[in-house]
Design an enzyme around this catalytic site. Structure first.
Site, PDB file in Angstrom:
ATOM      1  N   ARG A 220     -14.165  -0.989 -39.405  1.00 59.33           N
ATOM      2  CA  ARG A 220     -12.857  -0.484 -38.983  1.00 59.33           C
ATOM      3  C   ARG A 220     -12.655   0.955 -39.442  1.00 59.33           C
ATOM      4  NH1 ARG A 220      -7.342  -1.960 -42.099  1.00 59.33           N
ATOM      5  NH2 ARG A 220      -5.937  -0.755 -40.809  1.00 59.33           N
TER       6      ARG A 220
ATOM      7  N   ALA B  75      -1.248  -3.992 -44.593  1.00 51.61           N
ATOM      8  CA  ALA B  75       0.025  -3.726 -43.923  1.00 51.61           C
ATOM      9  C   ALA B  75       1.180  -4.557 -44.486  1.00 51.61           C
ATOM     10  CB  ALA B  75      -0.113  -3.972 -42.423  1.00 51.61           C
TER      11      ALA B  75
ATOM     12  N   PRO C  62      -4.589  -8.285 -44.819  1.00 52.35           N
ATOM     13  CA  PRO C  62      -5.043  -8.258 -43.438  1.00 52.35           C
ATOM     14  C   PRO C  62      -5.918  -7.058 -43.085  1.00 52.35           C
ATOM     15  CG  PRO C  62      -2.696  -7.756 -43.555  1.00 52.35           C
ATOM     16  CD  PRO C  62      -3.122  -8.200 -44.916  1.00 52.35           C
ATOM     17  N   ASN C  63      -6.911  -7.371 -42.296  1.00 53.81           N
ATOM     18  CA  ASN C  63      -7.847  -6.408 -41.702  1.00 53.81           C
ATOM     19  C   ASN C  63      -8.841  -5.811 -42.685  1.00 53.81           C
ATOM     20  OD1 ASN C  63      -6.687  -6.699 -39.062  1.00 53.81           O
ATOM     21  ND2 ASN C  63      -4.977  -5.486 -39.827  1.00 53.81           N
TER      22      ASN C  63
ATOM     23  N   HIS D 114      -4.678   0.968 -52.696  1.00 48.55           N
ATOM     24  CA  HIS D 114      -4.887   1.295 -51.289  1.00 48.55           C
ATOM     25  C   HIS D 114      -6.060   2.247 -51.210  1.00 48.55           C
ATOM     26  CE1 HIS D 114      -1.221  -0.680 -50.078  1.00 48.55           C
ATOM     27  NE2 HIS D 114      -0.644  -0.110 -51.128  1.00 48.55           N
TER      28      HIS D 114
ATOM     29  N   TYR E  23     -11.747   4.466 -43.907  1.00 53.49           N
ATOM     30  CA  TYR E  23     -12.099   3.417 -44.865  1.00 53.49           C
ATOM     31  C   TYR E  23     -13.555   3.422 -45.306  1.00 53.49           C
ATOM     32  CZ  TYR E  23      -7.558   1.692 -43.427  1.00 53.49           C
ATOM     33  OH  TYR E  23      -6.231   1.588 -43.171  1.00 53.49           O
TER      34      TYR E  23
ATOM     35  N   GLU F 162      -1.425  -2.514 -57.681  1.00 56.32           N
ATOM     36  CA  GLU F 162      -1.455  -2.311 -56.233  1.00 56.32           C
ATOM     37  C   GLU F 162      -2.449  -1.202 -55.922  1.00 56.32           C
ATOM     38  OE1 GLU F 162       1.488  -0.552 -52.725  1.00 56.32           O
ATOM     39  OE2 GLU F 162       2.341  -1.069 -54.675  1.00 56.32           O
TER      40      GLU F 162
ATOM     41  N   ARG G  59      -0.093   9.228 -44.387  1.00 58.50           N
ATOM     42  CA  ARG G  59      -0.211   8.536 -43.103  1.00 58.50           C
ATOM     43  C   ARG G  59       1.178   8.345 -42.490  1.00 58.50           C
ATOM     44  NH1 ARG G  59      -4.177   3.665 -43.695  1.00 58.50           N
ATOM     45  NH2 ARG G  59      -4.058   3.832 -41.433  1.00 58.50           N
TER      46      ARG G  59
ATOM     47  N   ASN H 253      -4.646  -5.348 -52.741  1.00 61.92           N
ATOM     48  CA  ASN H 253      -4.464  -4.470 -51.582  1.00 61.92           C
ATOM     49  C   ASN H 253      -3.926  -5.373 -50.485  1.00 61.92           C
ATOM     50  OD1 ASN H 253      -4.595  -2.872 -49.319  1.00 61.92           O
ATOM     51  ND2 ASN H 253      -6.582  -1.984 -49.815  1.00 61.92           N
TER      52      ASN H 253
END
Length: 140
Positions: free
Chosen positions: A18, A75, A10-11, A98, A23, A96, A105, A72
C-alpha cells in the site's frame, strides 16, 4: 523480560504493498522479525485487525498483564471514541504510533481520540516509530 504488544489497525496488513511512497516497501512481518532479533530482551507480540471491536477486545485482553502496548490504530485514530475509552480503561500504558506524519496529511488526520489517553505519541519516522516506542518501554 518486558512483555510488549504491537497492535495495528485497519489497512496496516497491506504494508509493503500500500502506497510505498508513504509507508515503504517492507512488510510488517519482515519488520517485526527484524525488531525481535534486534531486541531479544523484549517479548514482542503482535496483533492486527481491520475491525474496530477486535482492536478494543485485544486492548481489554492485554491491558492488565502486559508492560506496554504500541498502538497504530490507523484511520480509527481519528474516528474511534471506543478505542480511546478502551485505553482509558486499562492499566497497561499505550504509546500511539503512526508511520507517516499525520499533521502533514489531510486535516481530518490531525485529530486523535487516542492521544489524550496515551503515554506518548510518536509519528512521522516510518517504521522506526515502532522502534522508538519500544525503546520508551525498555528504558522505563
Amino acid at each position: 523480560m518486558k512483555k510488549i504488544i504491537i497492535i495495528n489497525g485497519p489497512n496496516l496488513n497491506l504494508l509493503g504493498k500500500r502506497e510505498p511512497n508513504i509507508y515503504g516497501s517492507l512488510t510488517f512481518t519482515e519488520f517485526l522479525d527484524e525488531l525481535k532479533v534486534k531486541y531479544p530482551i523484549a517479548n514482542i507480540d503482535y496483533f492486527q485487525s481491520n475491525i474496530e471491536g477486535e482492536l478494543i477486545d485485544k486492548l481489554h485482553e492485554v491491558g492488565f498483564s502486559y508492560d506496554g502496548v504500541i498502538l497504530n490504530a490507523g484511520a480509527y485514530t481519528h474516528t474511534s471514541i471506543g478505542i480511546g475509552d478502551a485505553i482509558k480503561g486499562i492499566e497497561t500504558p499505550v504509546v500511539e504510533v503512526h508511520i507517516s506524519n499525520t499533521f502533514g496529511r489531510e486535516e481530518f488526520r490531525h485529530q486523535s481520540y487516542i492521544s489524550p489517553n496515551a503515554k506518548g505519541v510518536i509519528l512521522g519516522f516510518g517504521l522506526q516509530s515502532y522502534e522508538l516506542a519500544l525503546e520508551s518501554f525498555l528504558k522505563s
